[in-house]
Design a protein around this motif. Sequence first.
Motif, short mmCIF file in Angstrom:
data_model
loop_
_atom_site.label_atom_id
_atom_site.label_comp_id
_atom_site.label_asym_id
_atom_site.label_seq_id
_atom_site.Cartn_x
_atom_site.Cartn_y
_atom_site.Cartn_z
N UNK A 1 -50.79 -18.00 57.51
CA UNK A 1 -50.66 -18.70 56.23
C UNK A 1 -50.04 -17.80 55.16
N UNK A 2 -50.39 -16.53 55.18
CA UNK A 2 -49.82 -15.60 54.20
C UNK A 2 -48.34 -15.37 54.46
N UNK A 3 -47.94 -15.32 55.73
CA UNK A 3 -46.51 -15.19 56.05
C UNK A 3 -45.78 -16.44 55.56
N UNK A 4 -46.35 -17.60 55.83
CA UNK A 4 -45.76 -18.85 55.36
C UNK A 4 -45.60 -18.82 53.84
N UNK A 5 -46.63 -18.40 53.14
CA UNK A 5 -46.58 -18.33 51.68
C UNK A 5 -45.48 -17.36 51.24
N UNK A 6 -45.36 -16.23 51.92
CA UNK A 6 -44.32 -15.26 51.61
C UNK A 6 -42.92 -15.82 51.84
N UNK B 1 -59.70 -16.86 62.59
CA UNK B 1 -59.80 -16.64 61.14
C UNK B 1 -58.73 -15.65 60.68
N UNK B 2 -58.66 -14.52 61.33
CA UNK B 2 -57.66 -13.51 60.97
C UNK B 2 -56.24 -13.95 61.28
N UNK B 3 -56.07 -14.58 62.43
CA UNK B 3 -54.73 -15.04 62.83
C UNK B 3 -54.21 -16.11 61.88
N UNK B 4 -55.05 -17.08 61.54
CA UNK B 4 -54.63 -18.16 60.66
C UNK B 4 -54.38 -17.64 59.24
N UNK B 5 -55.22 -16.71 58.76
CA UNK B 5 -55.01 -16.15 57.43
C UNK B 5 -53.67 -15.43 57.38
N UNK B 6 -53.36 -14.66 58.40
CA UNK B 6 -52.10 -13.93 58.43
C UNK B 6 -50.92 -14.89 58.52
N UNK C 1 -47.02 -27.38 58.04
CA UNK C 1 -46.05 -26.53 58.73
C UNK C 1 -46.68 -25.72 59.85
N UNK C 2 -47.88 -25.22 59.61
CA UNK C 2 -48.51 -24.30 60.57
C UNK C 2 -49.55 -24.96 61.47
N UNK C 3 -49.79 -26.23 61.25
CA UNK C 3 -50.76 -26.98 62.06
C UNK C 3 -52.15 -26.32 62.01
N UNK C 4 -52.56 -26.01 60.78
CA UNK C 4 -53.89 -25.44 60.53
C UNK C 4 -54.63 -26.43 59.65
N UNK C 5 -55.88 -26.69 59.97
CA UNK C 5 -56.70 -27.62 59.20
C UNK C 5 -56.71 -27.26 57.72
N UNK C 6 -56.51 -28.26 56.87
CA UNK C 6 -56.50 -28.04 55.43
C UNK C 6 -57.84 -27.48 54.95
N UNK C 7 -58.93 -28.01 55.45
CA UNK C 7 -60.24 -27.53 55.00
C UNK C 7 -60.46 -26.07 55.42
#
Length: 159
Positions: free
Chosen positions: A13-18, A6-11, A34-40
């Motif tokens: 995704x936020x880096x990707x957004x940045x 949860x924390x790793x994926x949130x971080x 891009x990050x191979x993280x489930x959309x849901x």
Amino acid sequence: MRLTTKGRFALTAMIDLGLQGGVKPTPLAEISERQKISLSYLEQLFSKLRRHGLVQSVRGPGGGYRLARPMTEVSVADIILAVDEPIDATLCGGKEDCRDGERCMTHDLWAGLNERIYEYLSSVSLAQLVAKQREERVAVLKDQRKASGKTHPEPAVSV
């Protein structure tokens, strides 16, 4: 303390957004790809990030998410805590009832570790992580050019 996905994926995704620059909203589907993280899973994380004022959502065509604050004002700790990831090495969650309702002998050690971890994660900004990713991408591009024998400069690549 254990940092979960949860924390790793949130971080991540936020880096990707940045890295997207924040000019236009970024759809979660693009981050997911891009990050191979489930959309849901991203939708759940971004709902929490939005509630904590770290991202803004834009609805409609061309919608998505963008950062709600400057990257320099968002710390790793902010992101991890926003998605309900505890920064806690104690067994009791800081309640001091770790051993059959009583404080254990090592409570102060783990509580001190919590403070250090929080201090460190608070000292690292999203801007620093995004800058590091940009530097690494430039280095990879330079290495690829060198390996291919190209010596002339190429147009800048937007990241």
